[in-house]
Write a protein that holds these residues in place. Sequence first.
Motif, short mmCIF file in Angstrom:
data_model
loop_
_atom_site.label_atom_id
_atom_site.label_comp_id
_atom_site.label_asym_id
_atom_site.label_seq_id
_atom_site.Cartn_x
_atom_site.Cartn_y
_atom_site.Cartn_z
N CYS B 256 0.81 -1.22 0.00
CA CYS B 256 0.00 0.00 0.00
C CYS B 256 0.84 1.26 0.00
N MET B 259 0.73 2.28 -3.77
CA MET B 259 -0.53 2.25 -4.51
C MET B 259 -1.25 3.57 -4.34
N THR B 260 -2.01 3.92 -5.36
CA THR B 260 -2.88 5.08 -5.20
C THR B 260 -4.15 4.63 -4.50
N ASP B 262 -7.16 4.66 -5.50
CA ASP B 262 -8.08 3.87 -6.34
C ASP B 262 -7.66 2.41 -6.41
N GLN B 263 -6.37 2.21 -6.64
CA GLN B 263 -5.89 0.83 -6.74
C GLN B 263 -6.18 0.07 -5.45
N ARG B 264 -6.00 0.79 -4.36
CA ARG B 264 -6.23 0.17 -3.05
C ARG B 264 -7.69 -0.25 -2.92
N LYS B 265 -8.57 0.65 -3.32
CA LYS B 265 -10.00 0.33 -3.18
C LYS B 265 -10.37 -0.86 -4.04
N GLN B 266 -9.75 -0.95 -5.22
CA GLN B 266 -10.01 -2.11 -6.08
C GLN B 266 -9.62 -3.40 -5.38
N ILE B 267 -8.44 -3.37 -4.82
CA ILE B 267 -7.94 -4.59 -4.17
C ILE B 267 -8.83 -4.97 -2.99
N ARG B 270 -12.01 -6.48 -4.16
CA ARG B 270 -11.81 -7.86 -4.64
C ARG B 270 -11.67 -8.82 -3.47
#
Lengths: 160, 274
Positions: B256, B259-260, B262-267, B270
């Motif tokens: 983390c 990561m930005t 957004d990427q974090r929220k995606q992960i 998932r």
Amino acid sequence: MAAEHKTKLSKNLLRMKFMQRGLDSETKKQLEEEEKKIISEEHWYLDLPELKEKESFIIEEQSFLLCEDLLYGRMSFRGFNPEVEKLMLQMNAKNKEEVVEDETVELDVSDEEMARRYETLVGTIGKKFAKKRDRANYEEDENGDIKPVKAKKMFLKPQD
Amino acid sequence: MAEAAGVAAEFFASNRARAARAVLDQVVLPGEELLLPEQEDGEGPGGAGERPLRLNAGARSRVRVVCGPGLRRCGDRLLVTKCGRLRHREPGGGGGGVYWVDSQQKRYVPVKGDHVIGIVTAKSGDIFKVDVGGSEPASLSYLAFEGATKRNRPNVQVGDLIYGQFVVANKDMEPEMVCIDSCGRANGMGVIGQDGLLFKVTLGLIRKLLAPDCEILQEVGKLYPLEIVFGMNGRIWVKAKTIQQTLILANILEACEHMTADQRKQIFSRLAES
């Protein structure tokens, strides 16, 4: 049990480690100061004129604790470790300087409870040391409290 | 304020000190000198009226300013010793603010008062040698645990993880740590329990995660029951119910940093599905 005279514990006893744990920091400081007073008179000192330090108003600190408000390092989520969760609340509340009301742990027993326990305590311990004949004097109350009921039979001197 | 390139050229041309307030949240380099607000009036003509009331033109109002990590005192000015962004915080009570440099590094230098995770490497007589990631192992006395006495020794073995704080930490002496606070209470310090995983991250990430409004931790806490211990020396210990969950958690925390949001929220979304 109305305590009019507090049994004065000696200073040596108060200085023992198991007595220090329950004290507040204030009483600890007072004890330390008293000890220091006794020692300080014997200390040697240099009789020199005082050198004035250059007053500077910049203080150097290498720690990040002053700079940023950081949370406490141990964390637990969703009840994995209940003690740590309790700690989290305590420590983070201290940082925000909120009044934590759970701090006061009730070590004192109320007077009524004390009197009740003492009553039964006298009975049970007394029963232990009473001779066989006297054990019959200890009756059991409705609540299961043991009270000595009958008076002891004393020797009656025969009258002429 | 001039462009960054222009400022740099100016800076190299004449080594003039800049005002600290003008450089807040900007990158500073080691060797720069910074002026504190009170000195601006004296230096430049018609300063921005920091202290409108001046009884004596010569005297400066003595407000205590704290210079934090990355800064040093140099006469009356601040000297930058690390490269990073300059930060400032206004204090609640009296006294000036705190200035520090927000830099990034992996190597930890012991600092007094820091809570760290250490690994016990040796047991010699009355003290344990604890590796904290600094230049030398810290020493931890066996009496520095809650309720420890000479007869009642703490149950610490070589290889155990310890969460404690430094009482002595400077460049001249061996660092010493303890597992109790000044009142003699443990407050969560001591031997960290069984299982779990210890891994290393950068120091900046630890500070970012321990910030009061950290979203990462809030999101992580919603996933599944877990326990984390953060050491200011860049070490994190995590524990969850299964090994797989523990590994997922460790990977998230390590990744983390780069990561930005957004990427974090995606992960996280998932993960929440699976």
